[in-house]
Enzyme design. Structure first.
Site, mmCIF file in Angstrom:
data_model
loop_
_atom_site.group_PDB
_atom_site.id
_atom_site.type_symbol
_atom_site.label_atom_id
_atom_site.label_comp_id
_atom_site.label_asym_id
_atom_site.label_seq_id
_atom_site.Cartn_x
_atom_site.Cartn_y
_atom_site.Cartn_z
ATOM 1 C CG HIS A 140 -2.068 -0.987 1.129
ATOM 2 N ND1 HIS A 140 -2.539 -1.518 -0.047
ATOM 3 C CD2 HIS A 140 -2.830 -1.559 2.109
ATOM 4 C CE1 HIS A 140 -3.535 -2.353 0.197
ATOM 5 N NE2 HIS A 140 -3.729 -2.412 1.498
ATOM 6 C CG HIS A 211 -7.761 0.055 2.689
ATOM 7 N ND1 HIS A 211 -8.622 -0.752 3.385
ATOM 8 C CD2 HIS A 211 -6.698 -0.722 2.364
ATOM 9 C CE1 HIS A 211 -8.086 -1.953 3.490
ATOM 10 N NE2 HIS A 211 -6.923 -1.969 2.871
ATOM 11 C CD GLU A 351 -8.391 -2.783 -0.522
ATOM 12 O OE1 GLU A 351 -7.302 -2.600 -1.094
ATOM 13 O OE2 GLU A 351 -8.511 -3.603 0.401
HETATM 14 C C1 BGC Z 1 -4.589 -5.981 1.988
HETATM 15 C C2 BGC Z 1 -4.356 -6.765 3.231
HETATM 16 C C3 BGC Z 1 -3.839 -5.784 4.241
HETATM 17 C C4 BGC Z 1 -4.945 -4.799 4.451
HETATM 18 C C5 BGC Z 1 -4.615 -3.762 5.461
HETATM 19 C C6 BGC Z 1 -5.697 -5.033 2.268
HETATM 20 O O1 BGC Z 1 -6.008 -4.298 1.144
HETATM 21 O O2 BGC Z 1 -4.889 -6.820 0.900
HETATM 22 O O3 BGC Z 1 -3.473 -7.828 3.042
HETATM 23 O O4 BGC Z 1 -3.467 -6.390 5.412
HETATM 24 O O5 BGC Z 1 -5.275 -4.171 3.263
HETATM 25 O O6 BGC Z 1 -5.739 -3.075 5.842
#
Ligand code: BGC
Length: 387
Positions: A140, A211, A351
């Site tokens: 991310h 998110h 997402e």
């Molecule tokens: C990821 C997860 C991660 C999470 C964190 C998701 O989009 O795929 O693996 O731990 O985000 O919030």
């Protein structure tokens, strides 16, 4: 002073105090804003930039967004009886966001959503090493990805907020100065539209998303197992032991990943020990490849219904994929805005985004943005009720 004048003065004093304490839109506090967030609890100078809280309202939806990571803090939507609940998990103050162990709540994710193996990227033949914030891997956008940056407020109205951010050349290891604009807009049809635009002066991978963690029964109201989910996709990207997407040809038909027809989100999570993909991720943490008639088509990607409240959320997007995450890692250590712990599987994320990044260009389509390109994408979350 006459009695009625004194009364008027007293009343306006009362409203002034109430409004300035709770919300910029005083009326929302009394009628529809379901969580009394205080703007001043978000006012903080971080690295020389001012953080604040912005309130939006249209139709029957009201929401709060902070320019710290462009995070959706709260989104209030009515149930079948008109009762409002906050369907996005978030915190009540900027300090709570800063100390939380869950760091992506409601945020804009970038430069690249998802994992990049060993933080290694290859951009048109040049190799770059990205910050490694998930073991040896990059997740991310890295530790100081877009979720942890203070965004500039370009404009703010009662129904919209436009944020911009300049991600400098070398930030988190990525090449190029990238100028990003993200706008949030509420329309009278109870839709939240998030629009993303970006340009760069050097080629760089870019894959933006939001998110938000949702619970359509309301934040802290129990697990999401009864939420009925439909995803318009026939394939997911399977993952390896490092949760890295490795292919795009895993047929979901007849597997726990099959959400082509409405199914409770928790129904097949019980198969976690016997299904290898569920086991590797500890639940759902996978990219769905959306069925699209043509590229860049605004299509209905997913529908979620919470049967008790009747709340329904439809997700439309121009993006080719949607990542389903069933909040597999929360342990109740963070306390959400309603004063209750943020627990395992009590929320979900959907997402919208591009294909995962892979150095092997044969695995996934490229998500490189070149200086001659304009990044532009849109996702709409529509809220309504079923009877
Ligand atoms: C990821 C997860 C991660 C999470 C964190 C998701 O989009 O795929 O693996 O731990 O985000 O919030």
């Amino acid at each position: 002073m006459k009695l009625d004048n004194a009364m008027k003065l007293l009343l306006s004093l009362f409203f002034f105090i109430t409004c300035s304490n709770y919300n910029v839109y005083c009326q929302d506090v009394k009628t529809e804003n379901c969580v009394p967030l205080k703007a001043e609890d978000f006012q903080k100078n971080i690295n020389g930039k001012m953080v604040g809280l912005y309130f939006l309202k249209n139709g029957r939806i009201s929401m709060a967004i902070t320019n710290y990571g462009g995070r959706i803090v709260s989104l209030c939507a009515p149930d079948k009886d008109g009762k409002m609940a906050d369907v996005v998990v978030g915190f009540k103050s900027i300090d709570d966001y800063l100390k939380a162990t869950g760091v992506y709540h409601g945020a804009i994710i970038g430069r690249v959503a998802g994992r990049i193996s060993n933080g290694k990227i290859d951009v048109n033949g040049t190799n770059y090493s990205l910050q490694q914030n998930a073991g040896n891997h990059h997740l991310h956008g890295g530790l100081n990805g877009f979720h942890n940056q203070v965004w500039e407020v370009k404009s703010s109205t009662e129904t919209s907020l436009v944020l911009t951010y300049l991600s400098k050349d070398g930030e988190m290891g990525y090449p190029g100065n990238v100028q990003i604009e993200v706008s949030y807009q509420l329309n009278p049809k109870n839709e939240l539209q998030i629009e993303y635009k970006a340009t760069t002066d050097k080629s760089t991978p870019l894959n933006l998303t939001n998110h938000a963690f949702f619970n359509l029964a309301g934040e802290a109201s129990g697990t999401i197992y009864n939420h009925l989910l439909t995803i318009h996709a026939d394939y997911i990207c399977p993952i390896n032991e490092d949760k890295m997407a490795i292919a795009k040809n895993y047929t979901i038909i007849g597997t726990p990943f099959d959400f082509r027809n409405e199914k409770p989100m928790g129904k097949d999570l019980v198969l976690q020990d016997s299904n290898q993909q569920l086991k590797l991720a500890g639940g759902y943490d996978h990219h769905y490849i959306l069925n699209k008639k043509k590229k860049q088509e605004m299509s209905l990607a997913a529908i979620v219904v919470e049967p008790n409240s009747g709340r329904k959320m439809e997700v439309f997007t121009l993006e080719p994929c949607i990542h389903l995450f069933s909040a597999n890692f929360f342990k109740g250590t963070d306390i959400g805005k309603l004063g209750k712990p943020i627990n395992y599987r009590e929320s979900f994320a959907l997402e919208t985004q591009r294909y995962p990044y892979s150095v092997d260009k044969k695995v996934f389509p490229s998500n490189i943005l070149n200086p001659t390109d304009k990044y532009h994408t849109k996702t709409i979350y529509r809220f309504s009720v079923v009877e």
